[in-house]
Motif scaffolding. Structure first.
Motif, PDB file in Angstrom:
ATOM      1  N   TYR A 169      39.656  44.052  31.142  1.00  0.00           N
ATOM      2  CA  TYR A 169      40.742  44.032  31.403  1.00  0.00           C
ATOM      3  C   TYR A 169      41.433  43.187  29.806  1.00  0.00           C
ATOM      4  CZ  TYR A 169      40.311  47.016  35.331  1.00  0.00           C
ATOM      5  OH  TYR A 169      40.575  47.762  36.411  1.00  0.00           O
ATOM      6  N   LEU A 170      43.096  43.877  29.216  1.00  0.00           N
ATOM      7  CA  LEU A 170      44.005  43.055  28.460  1.00  0.00           C
ATOM      8  C   LEU A 170      44.002  42.010  29.225  1.00  0.00           C
ATOM      9  CD1 LEU A 170      45.779  43.183  25.748  1.00  0.00           C
ATOM     10  CD2 LEU A 170      47.508  44.321  28.226  1.00  0.00           C
ATOM     11  N   PRO A 171      43.997  40.828  28.866  1.00  0.00           N
ATOM     12  CA  PRO A 171      44.816  39.251  29.059  1.00  0.00           C
ATOM     13  C   PRO A 171      46.129  39.198  29.424  1.00  0.00           C
ATOM     14  CG  PRO A 171      43.097  39.450  27.304  1.00  0.00           C
ATOM     15  CD  PRO A 171      43.386  40.593  27.967  1.00  0.00           C
ATOM     16  N   LEU A 172      46.374  39.218  31.031  1.00  0.00           N
ATOM     17  CA  LEU A 172      47.963  38.558  30.497  1.00  0.00           C
ATOM     18  C   LEU A 172      48.129  37.632  30.673  1.00  0.00           C
ATOM     19  CD1 LEU A 172      49.167  42.281  31.952  1.00  0.00           C
ATOM     20  CD2 LEU A 172      48.920  41.373  29.173  1.00  0.00           C
ATOM     21  N   LYS A 173      49.590  36.785  30.728  1.00  0.00           N
ATOM     22  CA  LYS A 173      49.764  36.187  31.301  1.00  0.00           C
ATOM     23  C   LYS A 173      50.780  36.493  32.710  1.00  0.00           C
ATOM     24  CE  LYS A 173      50.956  33.984  26.803  1.00  0.00           C
ATOM     25  NZ  LYS A 173      52.094  33.832  26.216  1.00  0.00           N
ATOM     26  N   GLU A 174      50.604  34.677  33.230  1.00  0.00           N
ATOM     27  CA  GLU A 174      51.557  35.293  35.224  1.00  0.00           C
ATOM     28  C   GLU A 174      50.431  36.372  35.489  1.00  0.00           C
ATOM     29  OE1 GLU A 174      55.262  37.167  34.918  1.00  0.00           O
ATOM     30  OE2 GLU A 174      55.464  34.909  33.565  1.00  0.00           O
ATOM     31  N   ASP A 175      51.361  37.219  36.670  1.00  0.00           N
ATOM     32  CA  ASP A 175      49.769  38.475  37.776  1.00  0.00           C
ATOM     33  C   ASP A 175      49.326  39.046  36.511  1.00  0.00           C
ATOM     34  OD1 ASP A 175      49.156  39.299  39.656  1.00  0.00           O
ATOM     35  OD2 ASP A 175      51.271  40.647  40.228  1.00  0.00           O
ATOM     36  N   GLN A 176      47.470  38.793  36.559  1.00  0.00           N
ATOM     37  CA  GLN A 176      46.680  39.807  35.919  1.00  0.00           C
ATOM     38  C   GLN A 176      46.707  41.034  35.590  1.00  0.00           C
ATOM     39  OE1 GLN A 176      45.253  38.811  32.607  1.00  0.00           O
ATOM     40  NE2 GLN A 176      44.552  41.073  33.335  1.00  0.00           N
ATOM     41  N   ASN A 177      46.904  41.130  37.432  1.00  0.00           N
ATOM     42  CA  ASN A 177      46.686  42.724  38.751  1.00  0.00           C
ATOM     43  C   ASN A 177      48.458  43.486  38.222  1.00  0.00           C
ATOM     44  OD1 ASN A 177      44.755  42.447  39.729  1.00  0.00           O
ATOM     45  ND2 ASN A 177      45.348  40.754  40.925  1.00  0.00           N
ATOM     46  N   SER A 178      49.443  42.970  36.947  1.00  0.00           N
ATOM     47  CA  SER A 178      50.125  43.936  36.521  1.00  0.00           C
ATOM     48  C   SER A 178      50.512  43.918  35.324  1.00  0.00           C
ATOM     49  CB  SER A 178      51.771  43.694  37.784  1.00  0.00           C
ATOM     50  OG  SER A 178      52.309  43.973  37.393  1.00  0.00           O
ATOM     51  N   SER A 179      50.917  45.074  34.392  1.00  0.00           N
ATOM     52  CA  SER A 179      50.462  45.161  33.729  1.00  0.00           C
ATOM     53  C   SER A 179      52.689  45.828  33.665  1.00  0.00           C
ATOM     54  CB  SER A 179      50.204  46.730  33.087  1.00  0.00           C
ATOM     55  OG  SER A 179      50.169  47.504  33.971  1.00  0.00           O
ATOM     56  N   GLU A 180      52.976  46.032  34.323  1.00  0.00           N
ATOM     57  CA  GLU A 180      54.720  45.713  34.192  1.00  0.00           C
ATOM     58  C   GLU A 180      55.038  45.049  33.383  1.00  0.00           C
ATOM     59  OE1 GLU A 180      56.139  48.409  35.013  1.00  0.00           O
ATOM     60  OE2 GLU A 180      54.445  49.538  35.827  1.00  0.00           O
ATOM     61  N   ASN A 181      56.162  45.173  32.597  1.00  0.00           N
ATOM     62  CA  ASN A 181      56.589  44.541  31.121  1.00  0.00           C
ATOM     63  C   ASN A 181      55.997  43.254  30.935  1.00  0.00           C
ATOM     64  OD1 ASN A 181      58.760  43.744  29.841  1.00  0.00           O
ATOM     65  ND2 ASN A 181      60.055  42.396  31.747  1.00  0.00           N
ATOM     66  N   LEU A 182      55.339  43.088  29.469  1.00  0.00           N
ATOM     67  CA  LEU A 182      55.011  42.854  28.727  1.00  0.00           C
ATOM     68  C   LEU A 182      55.226  41.901  27.985  1.00  0.00           C
ATOM     69  CD1 LEU A 182      51.969  45.442  27.503  1.00  0.00           C
ATOM     70  CD2 LEU A 182      51.999  44.292  29.793  1.00  0.00           C
ATOM     71  N   ASP A 183      56.273  41.797  27.962  1.00  0.00           N
ATOM     72  CA  ASP A 183      57.695  40.855  27.290  1.00  0.00           C
ATOM     73  C   ASP A 183      57.110  39.649  28.017  1.00  0.00           C
ATOM     74  OD1 ASP A 183      58.677  43.111  26.301  1.00  0.00           O
ATOM     75  OD2 ASP A 183      60.369  42.792  27.091  1.00  0.00           O
ATOM     76  N   GLY A 184      56.832  39.230  26.554  1.00  0.00           N
ATOM     77  CA  GLY A 184      56.682  37.721  26.640  1.00  0.00           C
ATOM     78  C   GLY A 184      55.028  36.967  27.617  1.00  0.00           C
ATOM     79  N   ARG A 185      54.387  38.365  27.874  1.00  0.00           N
ATOM     80  CA  ARG A 185      53.099  37.846  28.227  1.00  0.00           C
ATOM     81  C   ARG A 185      51.711  38.459  27.918  1.00  0.00           C
ATOM     82  NH1 ARG A 185      52.976  42.024  33.341  1.00  0.00           N
ATOM     83  NH2 ARG A 185      51.839  40.488  33.951  1.00  0.00           N
ATOM     84  N   LEU A 186      51.898  38.760  26.462  1.00  0.00           N
ATOM     85  CA  LEU A 186      50.761  38.843  26.510  1.00  0.00           C
ATOM     86  C   LEU A 186      49.960  37.840  25.465  1.00  0.00           C
ATOM     87  CD1 LEU A 186      51.913  42.366  23.859  1.00  0.00           C
ATOM     88  CD2 LEU A 186      50.272  42.130  26.008  1.00  0.00           C
ATOM     89  N   HIS A 187      48.113  37.738  25.522  1.00  0.00           N
ATOM     90  CA  HIS A 187      47.698  36.256  25.464  1.00  0.00           C
ATOM     91  C   HIS A 187      46.761  36.506  24.063  1.00  0.00           C
ATOM     92  CE1 HIS A 187      47.026  33.316  28.187  1.00  0.00           C
ATOM     93  NE2 HIS A 187      46.913  34.278  29.313  1.00  0.00           N
ATOM     94  N   GLY A 188      47.293  35.491  22.920  1.00  0.00           N
ATOM     95  CA  GLY A 188      46.071  35.749  21.468  1.00  0.00           C
ATOM     96  C   GLY A 188      45.410  35.233  22.064  1.00  0.00           C
ATOM     97  N   ILE A 189      44.281  34.738  20.226  1.00  0.00           N
ATOM     98  CA  ILE A 189      43.509  33.639  20.321  1.00  0.00           C
ATOM     99  C   ILE A 189      43.407  33.582  19.084  1.00  0.00           C
ATOM    100  CG2 ILE A 189      41.412  35.469  20.537  1.00  0.00           C
ATOM    101  CD1 ILE A 189      39.333  33.526  21.498  1.00  0.00           C
ATOM    102  N   SER A 190      43.126  32.621  18.288  1.00  0.00           N
ATOM    103  CA  SER A 190      42.836  32.122  17.546  1.00  0.00           C
ATOM    104  C   SER A 190      41.097  32.576  16.557  1.00  0.00           C
ATOM    105  CB  SER A 190      42.644  30.875  16.891  1.00  0.00           C
ATOM    106  OG  SER A 190      41.742  29.229  17.359  1.00  0.00           O
ATOM    107  N   ALA A 191      41.586  32.583  14.471  1.00  0.00           N
ATOM    108  CA  ALA A 191      39.934  33.122  14.425  1.00  0.00           C
ATOM    109  C   ALA A 191      39.412  31.750  14.978  1.00  0.00           C
ATOM    110  CB  ALA A 191      40.856  33.476  13.154  1.00  0.00           C
TER     111      ALA A 191
END
Length: 230
Positions: free
Chosen positions: A134-156
């Motif tokens: 699954y796409l890793p998200l901040k806050e509730d990992q079981n909901s993909s509603e409103n992705l503003d500010g919820r996307l995770h990242g990682i450095s190279a």
């Protein structure tokens, strides 16, 4: 191209093939069997189109249940346009198509790694976490509603550690996974590694071992262990 890569790996009898794909092949949390590329919350509509003030305001009104007929019309018109014209959507679709050559394939040993959405050059933090399917998200990992500010990242740099660790441990054979880390310090940094950073090198300095864990959506993180490769 992916088909040729798979055939080459099989013919060469590669012991463990690690494929690095794209975010679009991951599943959307909370929506059974819907990939990122299929979700209207993401494909071509998320980061790319939200810069359009009219669309953003209209979509906000829809989410809050305050939308007028004009808001609904604005939202629909932009979404229809993006689905038919967005070049990025073609790239994301290709990501999922690539994974289809691996999904369920037991004819060779493989793992498919998809970076988290905000993957980019950055400092090595020494820690990362992994999630299956699954796409890793901040806050509730079981909901993909409103992705503003919820996307995770990682450095190279952290992503390289996660891939190197998988090459050694081979914990995710036949699995699709993603990795993410702490991107709170977004200071630009080189995307390469120096000899001073390579463990075992005479020039290396003492650095904390990277730790990572694997989680299923909605479950607690588990399986922390020390990184063996830099």
């Amino acid at each position: 191209m992916t088909r040729k890569i798979v055939l080459a790996a099989k013919i060469a009898k590669v012991k463990y093939f690690i494929m690095v794909g794209g975010t679009g092949s991951l599943y959307m949390p909370g929506i059974r069997h819907q990939s990122v590329l299929e979700s209207k919350n993401w494909s071509g509509l998320g980061r790319w189109v939200r810069t359009l003030r009219g669309y953003r305001n209209a979509r906000k009104a829809v989410r809050e249940g305050k939308a007028t007929k004009e808001d609904e019309k604005t939202t629909q018109e932009y979404e229809d346009y993006v689905r038919g014209n967005d070049k990025a959507l073609q790239f994301i679709t290709a990501c999922r198509t690539s994974f289809m050559f691996f999904d369920g394939n037991t004819s060779f040993r493989w793992t498919f790694m998809s970076p988290s959405a905000l993957y980019r050059p950055g400092k090595r933090t020494g820690a990362c976490e992994a999630i299956l399917d699954y796409l890793p998200l901040k806050e509730d990992q079981n909901s993909s509603e409103n992705l503003d500010g919820r996307l995770h990242g990682i450095s190279a740099a952290d992503l390289a550690v996660a891939i190197a660790d998988e090459a050694e441990t081979q914990e995710r054979i036949g699995r699709h996974w993603s990795a993410y880390g702490d991107m709170s310090d977004d200071t630009p940094a080189p995307s390469y590694v120096t000899l001073q950073q390579v463990k075992g090198s005479p020039l290396s300095a003492a650095e904390p071992s990277a730790k990572k864990s694997v989680s299923e959506p909605g479950s607690e993180l588990k399986g922390l262990h020390n990184s063996t490769l830099m």
